[in-house]
Design an enzyme around this catalytic site. Structure first.
Site, mmCIF file in Angstrom:
data_model
loop_
_atom_site.group_PDB
_atom_site.id
_atom_site.type_symbol
_atom_site.label_atom_id
_atom_site.label_comp_id
_atom_site.label_asym_id
_atom_site.label_seq_id
_atom_site.Cartn_x
_atom_site.Cartn_y
_atom_site.Cartn_z
ATOM 1 N N GLN A 1 19.870 11.327 20.409
ATOM 2 C CA GLN A 1 21.048 12.184 20.351
ATOM 3 C C GLN A 1 22.203 11.477 21.056
ATOM 4 O OE1 GLN A 1 21.640 15.951 22.860
ATOM 5 N NE2 GLN A 1 20.843 16.781 20.949
ATOM 6 N N TYR B 1 30.060 20.773 25.332
ATOM 7 C CA TYR B 1 30.509 19.409 25.548
ATOM 8 C C TYR B 1 31.705 19.084 24.647
ATOM 9 C CZ TYR B 1 26.038 19.486 27.928
ATOM 10 O OH TYR B 1 25.000 19.844 28.752
ATOM 11 N N ARG C 1 24.040 18.866 16.072
ATOM 12 C CA ARG C 1 23.824 20.088 16.847
ATOM 13 C C ARG C 1 25.108 20.897 16.824
ATOM 14 N NH1 ARG C 1 20.000 21.689 20.319
ATOM 15 N NH2 ARG C 1 19.010 19.666 20.003
#
Length: 349
Positions: free
Chosen positions: A76, A163, A211
């Site tokens: 990721q 984020y 995601r």
């Protein structure tokens, strides 16, 4: 699931053993924790990194071992945005303080779509200029190239959990008045640009996951319809699987609020799957093998992300196979299976 155990972004034996044991336990795919695409995109000083060519060799060792055990090695990529400069969770999880500074871990200047701190006591991030936008997009692209060289066969882009790319998507954290802020479509502009740059260099035969944040509009974040629309857009750019992730834009004051948020990741997978016509991965509090099987059988999702349950029980996939198929220990690593089979026979006798 970050381990906060790297030094200067470099993986070490802890990471090899941590991810290797999941591969040994029969997972179909093992996703290595978020690797920061640039040093200022770390959450903590212990974050894994992929911002340098020097990081590749140690990551390649992990990818190779995962593959040797029969699992797909994945990684990721992420950028912390305004959530950079945190203490490690076991130190309190707040902004870097005097104890960290005393050992040489000074705060650094974080970046964000808008100058809004994560919490009142946190540093104010720098609003990203056009120069910053290009630097960070180039860092994502370069990180994807390094992931290829490290031998990973699947890549996941982190656009959730509060984020940087999630911060662009959210009306709570993106107050820009330029082409990258405003209505939902404009807030998607920069994340879509990053996805496009990564997909252009990521091999077409290797899966690209993303995601995506799912609805928590009661907390001021975007709703499920925006998640579906964003999923449609990134699917058109070549994203193969949407990993549904809940929460993160705001700090949750209670564990119960966080628990409800995690559960939303599972419940929204079907809505995104059906609304965007894209494969999804359901994650969250999936503790039971039959529940995971039911989610797949009922077409609510195409993949199950075990996540925290794998930390609690690294052999979860093997136990799940045993519970659903009752096939003994044939699928266990041979170094373990023969012993367990012998022990089981002795008990029955």
């Amino acid at each position: 699931m970050r381990q906060y155990s790297a030094e200067n972004g470099f993986a070490n034996d802890w990471h090899l053993v941590n991810y290797g044991k999941f591969a040994q336990a029969g997972a179909g795919m093992v996703v290595v924790e978020t690797a920061a695409v640039e040093a200022r995109g770390r959450i903590t000083y212990g974050d894994l990194g992929i911002w340098s060519n020097e990081h590749v060799a140690l990551l390649a060792r992990i990818a190779s071992f995962i593959r040797e055990q029969g699992a797909v090695p994945a990684i990721q990529l992420g950028h912390a945005g305004r959530m950079s400069g945190m203490q490690r969770p076991w130190e309190g999880g707040g902004a870097l303080g005097e104890a960290q500074i005393a050992r040489g871990e000074a705060p650094w200047q974080g970046l964000a779509p808008s100058a809004i701190p994560f919490a009142p006591e946190w540093p104010v991030p720098l609003t990203m200029t056009n120069v910053h936008l290009e630097e960070v997009a180039a860092a994502w692209e370069a990180a994807a190239r390094r992931a290829i060289r490290a031998g990973f066969d699947a890549l996941e882009l982190h656009c959730a959990s509060g984020y940087l790319l999630h911060e662009f998507l959210s009306p709570t954290t993106n107050l820009r008045s330029d082409a990258y802020g405003g209505d939902a479509r404009r807030r998607m502009t920069y994340p879509l640009h990053v996805v496009k740059r990564v997909r252009a260099v990521w091999p077409p035969g290797k899966p690209l996951l993303c995601r995506v944040p799912v609805a928590d509009d009661s907390d001021g974040d975007a709703g499920i319809e925006e998640s579906i629309e964003f999923s449609r857009e990134i699917k058109s750019l070549g994203v193969d699987v949407i990993a549904c992730s809940a929460g993160g834009i705001r700090r949750y004051p209670t564990s119960s609020k966080r628990s409800r948020s995690v559960a939303a990741g599972v419940s929204c997978a079907a809505q995104i799957r059906n609304g965007a016509h894209v494969s999804t991965m359901a994650e969250g509090s999936v503790f039971d093998a039959q529940l995971a099987e039911d989610i797949l059988a009922s077409a609510h999702a195409d993949l199950i992300g075990i996540a925290n349950e794998a930390v609690f029980n690294p052999n979860w996939p093997l136990h799940a196979r045993g519970a659903l198929e009752s096939d003994g220990f044939d699928e266990w690593p041979r170094q373990y299976g023969w012993r367990l089979e012998k022990q089981a026979f002795a008990r029955e006798s």
